[in-house]
Design an enzyme around this catalytic site. Structure first.
Site, mmCIF file in Angstrom:
data_model
loop_
_atom_site.group_PDB
_atom_site.id
_atom_site.type_symbol
_atom_site.label_atom_id
_atom_site.label_comp_id
_atom_site.label_asym_id
_atom_site.label_seq_id
_atom_site.Cartn_x
_atom_site.Cartn_y
_atom_site.Cartn_z
ATOM 1 N N LYS A 13 0.838 -1.215 0.000
ATOM 2 C CA LYS A 13 0.000 0.000 0.000
ATOM 3 C C LYS A 13 0.872 1.264 0.000
ATOM 4 C CE LYS A 13 -2.072 -1.082 3.879
ATOM 5 N NZ LYS A 13 -1.350 -2.340 4.203
ATOM 6 N N ARG A 88 -9.700 1.426 8.550
ATOM 7 C CA ARG A 88 -9.334 0.046 8.874
ATOM 8 C C ARG A 88 -10.410 -0.649 9.694
ATOM 9 N NH1 ARG A 88 -3.319 0.644 8.662
ATOM 10 N NH2 ARG A 88 -2.411 -1.286 9.357
ATOM 11 N N ARG A 127 11.660 -5.777 5.353
ATOM 12 C CA ARG A 127 11.617 -4.326 5.101
ATOM 13 C C ARG A 127 12.661 -3.571 5.927
ATOM 14 N NH1 ARG A 127 6.072 -1.640 5.331
ATOM 15 N NH2 ARG A 127 5.897 -3.135 7.013
ATOM 16 N N ARG A 160 11.452 -1.350 11.335
ATOM 17 C CA ARG A 160 10.332 -0.886 12.168
ATOM 18 C C ARG A 160 10.124 -1.804 13.365
ATOM 19 N NH1 ARG A 160 5.386 0.204 8.024
ATOM 20 N NH2 ARG A 160 4.314 -0.955 9.666
ATOM 21 N N ARG A 171 -0.480 -8.874 13.183
ATOM 22 C CA ARG A 171 -1.067 -7.806 12.345
ATOM 23 C C ARG A 171 -1.946 -8.412 11.253
ATOM 24 N NH1 ARG A 171 4.370 -5.097 10.824
ATOM 25 N NH2 ARG A 171 3.180 -4.001 9.225
HETATM 26 P P1 AP5 Z 1 4.782 -1.545 1.837
HETATM 27 O O1 AP5 Z 1 4.507 -0.772 0.604
HETATM 28 O O2 AP5 Z 1 5.376 -0.835 2.995
HETATM 29 O O3 AP5 Z 1 3.473 -2.361 2.288
HETATM 30 P P2 AP5 Z 1 2.224 -1.876 3.117
HETATM 31 O O4 AP5 Z 1 1.036 -2.560 2.547
HETATM 32 O O5 AP5 Z 1 2.187 -0.382 3.218
HETATM 33 O O6 AP5 Z 1 2.591 -2.572 4.488
HETATM 34 P P3 AP5 Z 1 2.654 -2.035 5.968
HETATM 35 O O7 AP5 Z 1 3.310 -3.164 6.722
HETATM 36 O O8 AP5 Z 1 3.291 -0.691 6.075
HETATM 37 O O9 AP5 Z 1 1.136 -1.939 6.283
HETATM 38 P P4 AP5 Z 1 0.446 -1.903 7.622
HETATM 39 O O10 AP5 Z 1 -0.920 -1.674 7.166
HETATM 40 O O11 AP5 Z 1 0.640 -3.075 8.517
HETATM 41 O O12 AP5 Z 1 1.220 -0.741 8.406
HETATM 42 P P5 AP5 Z 1 0.815 0.744 8.737
HETATM 43 O O13 AP5 Z 1 2.042 1.542 8.706
HETATM 44 O O14 AP5 Z 1 -0.363 1.186 7.977
HETATM 45 O O15 AP5 Z 1 5.716 -2.779 1.419
HETATM 46 C C1 AP5 Z 1 6.193 -3.695 2.391
HETATM 47 C C2 AP5 Z 1 7.589 -4.185 1.960
HETATM 48 O O16 AP5 Z 1 7.450 -4.912 0.740
HETATM 49 C C3 AP5 Z 1 8.589 -3.060 1.666
HETATM 50 O O17 AP5 Z 1 9.878 -3.520 2.040
HETATM 51 C C4 AP5 Z 1 8.509 -2.876 0.145
HETATM 52 O O18 AP5 Z 1 9.735 -2.398 -0.397
HETATM 53 C C5 AP5 Z 1 8.207 -4.301 -0.315
HETATM 54 N N1 AP5 Z 1 7.361 -4.347 -1.517
HETATM 55 C C6 AP5 Z 1 6.236 -3.626 -1.774
HETATM 56 N N2 AP5 Z 1 5.709 -3.968 -2.957
HETATM 57 C C7 AP5 Z 1 6.512 -4.960 -3.456
HETATM 58 C C8 AP5 Z 1 6.494 -5.745 -4.663
HETATM 59 N N3 AP5 Z 1 5.531 -5.595 -5.591
HETATM 60 N N4 AP5 Z 1 7.486 -6.654 -4.835
HETATM 61 C C9 AP5 Z 1 8.454 -6.813 -3.890
HETATM 62 N N5 AP5 Z 1 8.538 -6.116 -2.759
HETATM 63 C C10 AP5 Z 1 7.574 -5.199 -2.540
HETATM 64 O O19 AP5 Z 1 0.300 0.591 10.263
HETATM 65 C C11 AP5 Z 1 1.203 0.313 11.311
HETATM 66 C C12 AP5 Z 1 0.435 0.327 12.630
HETATM 67 O O20 AP5 Z 1 -0.111 1.658 12.876
HETATM 68 C C13 AP5 Z 1 -0.782 -0.593 12.714
HETATM 69 O O21 AP5 Z 1 -0.445 -1.925 13.054
HETATM 70 C C14 AP5 Z 1 -1.608 0.100 13.818
HETATM 71 O O22 AP5 Z 1 -1.072 -0.152 15.101
HETATM 72 C C15 AP5 Z 1 -1.401 1.576 13.499
HETATM 73 N N6 AP5 Z 1 -2.409 2.095 12.558
HETATM 74 C C16 AP5 Z 1 -2.179 2.581 11.308
HETATM 75 N N7 AP5 Z 1 -3.334 2.945 10.734
HETATM 76 C C17 AP5 Z 1 -4.315 2.682 11.621
HETATM 77 C C18 AP5 Z 1 -5.730 2.818 11.582
HETATM 78 N N8 AP5 Z 1 -6.360 3.298 10.488
HETATM 79 N N9 AP5 Z 1 -6.437 2.432 12.679
HETATM 80 C C19 AP5 Z 1 -5.827 1.970 13.782
HETATM 81 N N10 AP5 Z 1 -4.485 1.791 13.878
HETATM 82 C C20 AP5 Z 1 -3.729 2.152 12.799
#
Ligand code: AP5
Length: 224
Positions: A13, A88, A127, A160, A171
């Site tokens: 994402k 979410r 990552r 992270r 997660r």
């Molecule tokens: P990346 O693009 O970072 O993937 P992502 O889907 O953004 O994954 P996240 O782990 O960041 O999502 P998340 O939803 O768990 O975390 P968030 O920060 O929102 O890619 C991941 C890796 O893969 C990278 O190394 C990238 O280079 C690689 N990659 C990407 N595409 C690729 C491809 N096609 N081929 C190969 N490699 C690839 O949330 C973190 C925490 O914040 C949550 O757990 C929660 O505690 C809190 N939080 C955030 N939002 C909310 C909310 N709305 N409500 C409540 N709590 C929240």
């Protein structure tokens, strides 16, 4: 134009939202990154968020909703937003729809990005993120030219606090229980576009661009 990116952790994402932002005038707003910024700055919100983020739990709805709704109506979002990681929960989705309606706006498209579970876990634990400019790398798929150093700005790369196998598995569970039900909600509204997140990053971007029908152009008009 307002686009929502929904999908499990590691689906890409953040990576794809950044790519779309480059191709359009839409502003990338990532709820997780907003929390991490507060955690780096050690604000009260950051200290509170850390207690949830480090365990892989969702931060309570009222806190997230206030933070995001304050952010998406700022002047730099006048052309629209790409929401990454929000909403979410059903409560967050309802709050977003209400707030957009109050501003005579709407969600134009919801992209559901997905990949197989083993790939998601490998992407998460592999990552590394630049401490300075937040560019993501991956030790398996897209390593930096020099180990531990950002190609773009020379900043240090770090892992992270929630990117370990145990928290990543949790997660994914939290995603399935609390976020996945939103997919049917958006499908019923006719907003859902399913995009395969597997494959080269640029290939996935091309799929998204096709689905959104933006052809690398943009929504140039400011929102009303
Ligand atoms: P990346 O693009 O970072 O993937 P992502 O889907 O953004 O994954 P996240 O782990 O960041 O999502 P998340 O939803 O768990 O975390 P968030 O920060 O929102 O890619 C991941 C890796 O893969 C990278 O190394 C990238 O280079 C690689 N990659 C990407 N595409 C690729 C491809 N096609 N081929 C190969 N490699 C690839 O949330 C973190 C925490 O914040 C949550 O757990 C929660 O505690 C809190 N939080 C955030 N939002 C909310 C909310 N709305 N409500 C409540 N709590 C929240």
């Amino acid at each position: 134009m307002n686009v929502v990116l929904v999908g499990p952790p590691g689906a890409g994402k953040g990576t794809q939202a950044a790519a779309l932002e480059e191709k359009t005038k839409l502003k990338h707003i990532a709820s997780g990154e907003l929390f991490r910024q507060h955690m780096r700055d050690e604000t009260e919100l950051g200290k509170l968020a850390r207690t949830y983020v480090d365990r892989g739990e969702l931060v309570p709805d009222d806190i997230v909703i206030t933070m995001i709704l304050e952010r998406i109506f700022q002047p730099d979002c006048e052309h629209g937003v790409i929401l990454d990681g929000f909403p979410r929960t059903k409560e967050q989705a309802a709050a977003l729809e209400r707030a957009l309606e109050e501003h005579q706006q709407k969600i134009d498209a919801v992209i559901f990005l997905n990949a197989p579970r083993d790939v998601l876990l490998k992407r998460i634990v592999g990552r590394q993120t630049c401490r300075n400019c937040q560019t993501p790398y991956n030790i398996y798929y897209s390593p930096p030219r020099e180990e531990g150093v950002c190609d773009l700005c020379g900043g240090d790369l770090y892992t992270r606090s929630d990117d370990n196998m145990e928290t990543a598995r949790h997660r994914l569970e939290v995603y399935l229980q609390q976020t996945a039900p939103l997919i049917e909600h958006y499908r019923a509204l006719g907003l859902l576009h399913e995009v395969d997140g597997l494959g080269d990053i640029h290939e996935v971007t091309a799929r998204l661009v096709r689905e959104l029908g933006i052809n690398g152009e943009l929504p140039h008009q400011p929102r009303t």
